[in-house]
Write a protein that holds these residues in place. Structure first.
Motif, PDB file in Angstrom:
ATOM      1  N   ASN A   1      44.999  67.918  48.594  1.00 19.84           N
ATOM      2  CA  ASN A   1      44.940  68.837  49.743  1.00 19.84           C
ATOM      3  C   ASN A   1      46.241  68.898  50.545  1.00 19.84           C
ATOM      4  O   ASN A   1      46.368  69.713  51.454  1.00 19.84           O
ATOM      5  CB  ASN A   1      43.753  68.495  50.661  1.00 19.84           C
ATOM      6  N   SER A   2      47.228  68.071  50.182  1.00 20.41           N
ATOM      7  CA  SER A   2      48.544  68.164  50.821  1.00 20.41           C
ATOM      8  C   SER A   2      49.253  69.460  50.441  1.00 20.41           C
ATOM      9  O   SER A   2      50.268  69.819  51.042  1.00 20.41           O
ATOM     10  CB  SER A   2      49.415  66.960  50.435  1.00 20.41           C
ATOM     11  N   VAL A   3      48.716  70.193  49.441  1.00 24.09           N
ATOM     12  CA  VAL A   3      49.292  71.478  49.039  1.00 24.09           C
ATOM     13  C   VAL A   3      49.304  72.465  50.205  1.00 24.09           C
ATOM     14  O   VAL A   3      50.130  73.390  50.245  1.00 24.09           O
ATOM     15  CB  VAL A   3      48.518  72.055  47.823  1.00 24.09           C
ATOM     16  N   ASN A   4      48.423  72.251  51.186  1.00 25.89           N
ATOM     17  CA  ASN A   4      48.388  73.125  52.373  1.00 25.89           C
ATOM     18  C   ASN A   4      49.694  73.073  53.154  1.00 25.89           C
ATOM     19  O   ASN A   4      50.021  74.010  53.897  1.00 25.89           O
ATOM     20  CB  ASN A   4      47.227  72.729  53.293  1.00 25.89           C
ATOM     21  N   LYS A   5      50.448  71.974  53.014  1.00 24.30           N
ATOM     22  CA  LYS A   5      51.698  71.828  53.756  1.00 24.30           C
ATOM     23  C   LYS A   5      52.819  72.694  53.188  1.00 24.30           C
ATOM     24  O   LYS A   5      53.894  72.798  53.779  1.00 24.30           O
ATOM     25  CB  LYS A   5      52.123  70.357  53.768  1.00 24.30           C
ATOM     26  N   LEU A   6      52.575  73.300  52.032  1.00 23.89           N
ATOM     27  CA  LEU A   6      53.568  74.194  51.433  1.00 23.89           C
ATOM     28  C   LEU A   6      53.559  75.566  52.078  1.00 23.89           C
ATOM     29  O   LEU A   6      54.550  76.287  52.048  1.00 23.89           O
ATOM     30  CB  LEU A   6      53.305  74.357  49.932  1.00 23.89           C
ATOM     31  N   PHE A   7      52.435  75.940  52.684  1.00 26.43           N
ATOM     32  CA  PHE A   7      52.248  77.308  53.164  1.00 26.43           C
ATOM     33  C   PHE A   7      52.976  77.554  54.488  1.00 26.43           C
ATOM     34  O   PHE A   7      53.004  76.684  55.363  1.00 26.43           O
ATOM     35  CB  PHE A   7      50.760  77.626  53.337  1.00 26.43           C
ATOM     36  N   CYS A   8      53.526  78.754  54.599  1.00 24.99           N
ATOM     37  CA  CYS A   8      54.168  79.147  55.859  1.00 24.99           C
ATOM     38  C   CYS A   8      53.127  79.262  56.971  1.00 24.99           C
ATOM     39  O   CYS A   8      53.338  78.828  58.101  1.00 24.99           O
ATOM     40  CB  CYS A   8      54.881  80.491  55.683  1.00 24.99           C
ATOM     41  N   VAL A   9      51.999  79.865  56.632  1.00 28.38           N
ATOM     42  CA  VAL A   9      50.895  80.025  57.583  1.00 28.38           C
ATOM     43  C   VAL A   9      49.615  79.543  56.903  1.00 28.38           C
ATOM     44  O   VAL A   9      49.284  80.009  55.809  1.00 28.38           O
ATOM     45  CB  VAL A   9      50.724  81.498  58.036  1.00 28.38           C
ATOM     46  N   ILE A  10      48.941  78.616  57.534  1.00 31.62           N
ATOM     47  CA  ILE A  10      47.691  78.099  56.978  1.00 31.62           C
ATOM     48  C   ILE A  10      46.535  78.939  57.497  1.00 31.62           C
ATOM     49  O   ILE A  10      46.390  79.127  58.714  1.00 31.62           O
ATOM     50  CB  ILE A  10      47.487  76.616  57.345  1.00 31.62           C
ATOM     51  N   SER A  11      45.728  79.444  56.581  1.00 31.61           N
ATOM     52  CA  SER A  11      44.597  80.293  56.958  1.00 31.61           C
ATOM     53  C   SER A  11      43.516  79.474  57.663  1.00 31.61           C
ATOM     54  O   SER A  11      42.976  78.535  57.089  1.00 31.61           O
ATOM     55  CB  SER A  11      44.017  80.950  55.700  1.00 31.61           C
ATOM     56  N   ARG A  12      43.231  79.832  58.904  1.00 25.36           N
ATOM     57  CA  ARG A  12      42.199  79.120  59.660  1.00 25.36           C
ATOM     58  C   ARG A  12      40.808  79.249  59.022  1.00 25.36           C
ATOM     59  O   ARG A  12      40.084  78.257  58.935  1.00 25.36           O
ATOM     60  CB  ARG A  12      42.173  79.608  61.106  1.00 25.36           C
ATOM     61  N   PRO A  13      40.424  80.465  58.557  1.00 23.74           N
ATOM     62  CA  PRO A  13      39.119  80.582  57.899  1.00 23.74           C
ATOM     63  C   PRO A  13      38.982  79.663  56.679  1.00 23.74           C
ATOM     64  O   PRO A  13      37.918  79.092  56.441  1.00 23.74           O
ATOM     65  CB  PRO A  13      39.059  82.060  57.487  1.00 23.74           C
ATOM     66  N   LEU A  14      40.092  79.522  55.910  1.00 24.01           N
ATOM     67  CA  LEU A  14      40.040  78.656  54.730  1.00 24.01           C
ATOM     68  C   LEU A  14      39.947  77.177  55.121  1.00 24.01           C
ATOM     69  O   LEU A  14      39.332  76.383  54.414  1.00 24.01           O
ATOM     70  CB  LEU A  14      41.268  78.891  53.835  1.00 24.01           C
ATOM     71  N   ILE A  15      40.559  76.803  56.253  1.00 26.75           N
ATOM     72  CA  ILE A  15      40.449  75.422  56.749  1.00 26.75           C
ATOM     73  C   ILE A  15      39.002  75.136  57.143  1.00 26.75           C
ATOM     74  O   ILE A  15      38.444  74.089  56.802  1.00 26.75           O
ATOM     75  CB  ILE A  15      41.389  75.192  57.958  1.00 26.75           C
ATOM     76  N   ILE A  16      38.403  76.076  57.858  1.00 32.92           N
ATOM     77  CA  ILE A  16      36.994  75.928  58.271  1.00 32.92           C
ATOM     78  C   ILE A  16      36.098  75.866  57.039  1.00 32.92           C
ATOM     79  O   ILE A  16      35.184  75.037  56.958  1.00 32.92           O
ATOM     80  CB  ILE A  16      36.576  77.089  59.197  1.00 32.92           C
ATOM     81  N   TYR A  17      36.392  76.725  56.062  1.00 33.27           N
ATOM     82  CA  TYR A  17      35.615  76.734  54.816  1.00 33.27           C
ATOM     83  C   TYR A  17      35.742  75.387  54.097  1.00 33.27           C
ATOM     84  O   TYR A  17      34.757  74.855  53.561  1.00 33.27           O
ATOM     85  CB  TYR A  17      36.101  77.852  53.898  1.00 33.27           C
ATOM     86  N   GLY A  18      36.948  74.815  54.098  1.00 33.66           N
ATOM     87  CA  GLY A  18      37.170  73.514  53.464  1.00 33.66           C
ATOM     88  C   GLY A  18      36.352  72.413  54.117  1.00 33.66           C
ATOM     89  O   GLY A  18      35.804  71.541  53.440  1.00 33.66           O
ATOM     90  N   LEU A  19      36.262  72.471  55.450  1.00 32.81           N
ATOM     91  CA  LEU A  19      35.458  71.480  56.173  1.00 32.81           C
ATOM     92  C   LEU A  19      33.969  71.645  55.867  1.00 32.81           C
ATOM     93  O   LEU A  19      33.249  70.652  55.715  1.00 32.81           O
ATOM     94  CB  LEU A  19      35.706  71.618  57.681  1.00 32.81           C
TER      95      LEU A  19
END
Length: 301
Positions: free
Chosen positions: A174-192
């Protein structure tokens, strides 16, 4: 078609210890394949093991094999390579397999706990409840449901703009999220939500069923308590081990900058090795029927 490559910078002194790393990981992976396949083959071959409990164990060990194959071959290639890189598409595929199979592990353990609950707490109703159709349904759900759920954020991030091409890890998680310029909030909520539904909920269910089993067996005779201990203890050990893996995976990304690189490297190797390597040992030693067939297998050689 342009291929974007991600650098995996979590390795420690690969140039100096590459062959040592390779031999250690190769031996571990070889042992994982041999031990898990041995137990699965015993369960397939012997009709006395064609019961829901052993079918779930076989499924769990197959899951461990797939989990290891998602990580170890790429690790061995990286140890022998001058550059530890992976294409962005392959990285996302590795993330998908890692979390899909991790969620499947919890769902399989939940199915096993339900099987033990019915067997110990409702023995007379067991054949009617744990039918072949129900076992097949549990297995299908345990693998298909997490795959579909995990695919959503992977597909959603497939075309996301990258502002970094370096991960401080040895495989994609899940550290792959640190590659993104903008992290999608809906996808973060979905991940949780995904974590809660496929990890925490099964864990709560497992603890609930084993608490019920503990209450029932405490009020029963010694023979029932012995049977419960023999069949439930291995499942609990596996649950504890895998819970540590998930907790580590969640924490390590947040402590990435604070944890020494060598400590992170060693801990990561240990965590991804424990379950696939020790699951067959736990079930081979603790499950009486499997242990009996194992002894017969090796003594007949």
């Amino acid at each position: 078609m342009n291929i974007t490559y991600i650098s995996l910078s979590g390795h420690v002194e690969v140039e100096k210890y590459r062959y040592l790393y390779f031999i250690i990981v190769f031996v571990v992976y070889f042992l994982i394949i041999c031990s898990n396949c041995t137990i699965v083959c015993l369960i397939v071959i012997h009709k006395s093991l064609h019961e829901p409990m052993y079918i779930f164990i076989a499924a769990l060990l197959i899951n461990s094999l797939l989990f290891s194959t998602n990580i170890f071959p790429k690790l061995m290639i990286d140890f022998l390579s001058d550059k530890q890189i992976i294409s962005y598409q392959a990285c996302l595929a590795q993330v998908f397999m890692f979390y899909s199979l991790s969620c499947s592990e919890f769902l399989l353990l939940a199915a096993m706990s339900y099987d033990r609950y019915v067997s110990i707490c409702k023995p007379l109703q067991y054949p009617a409840i744990m039918t072949g159709k129900k076992v097949t349904t549990f297995l299908a759900l345990a693998w298909i449901l997490p795959a579909f759920q995990t695919a959503v954020p992977i597909v959603g991030n497939a075309n996301t703009k990258l502002c970094s091409l370096t991960l401080k890890v040895i495989f994609c998680n899940n550290s792959v999220n640190k590659l993104f310029c903008v992290i999608s909030r809906p996808l973060i909520i979905y991940g949780l939500v995904l974590l809660f539904s496929n990890a925490l909920c099964p864990m709560i269910f497992i603890l609930f069923t084993y608490t019920k089993i503990l209450i029932i067996t405490y009020q029963s005779c010694r023979e029932v308590r012995k049977k419960a201990a023999q069949t439930c203890l291995p499942h609990l050990l596996v649950l504890i081990n895998y819970s540590c893996l998930v907790a580590y995976d969640m924490v390590i990304v947040r402590l990435e900058s604070d944890l020494p690189k060598t400590a992170s490297f060693v801990l990561t190797l240990q965590i991804i090795t424990y379950n696939p390597l020790f699951n067959p040992i736990i079930y081979g030693l603790k499950m009486k029927e499997i242990n009996k067939h194992l002894k017969n297998f090796f003594l007949s050689k």
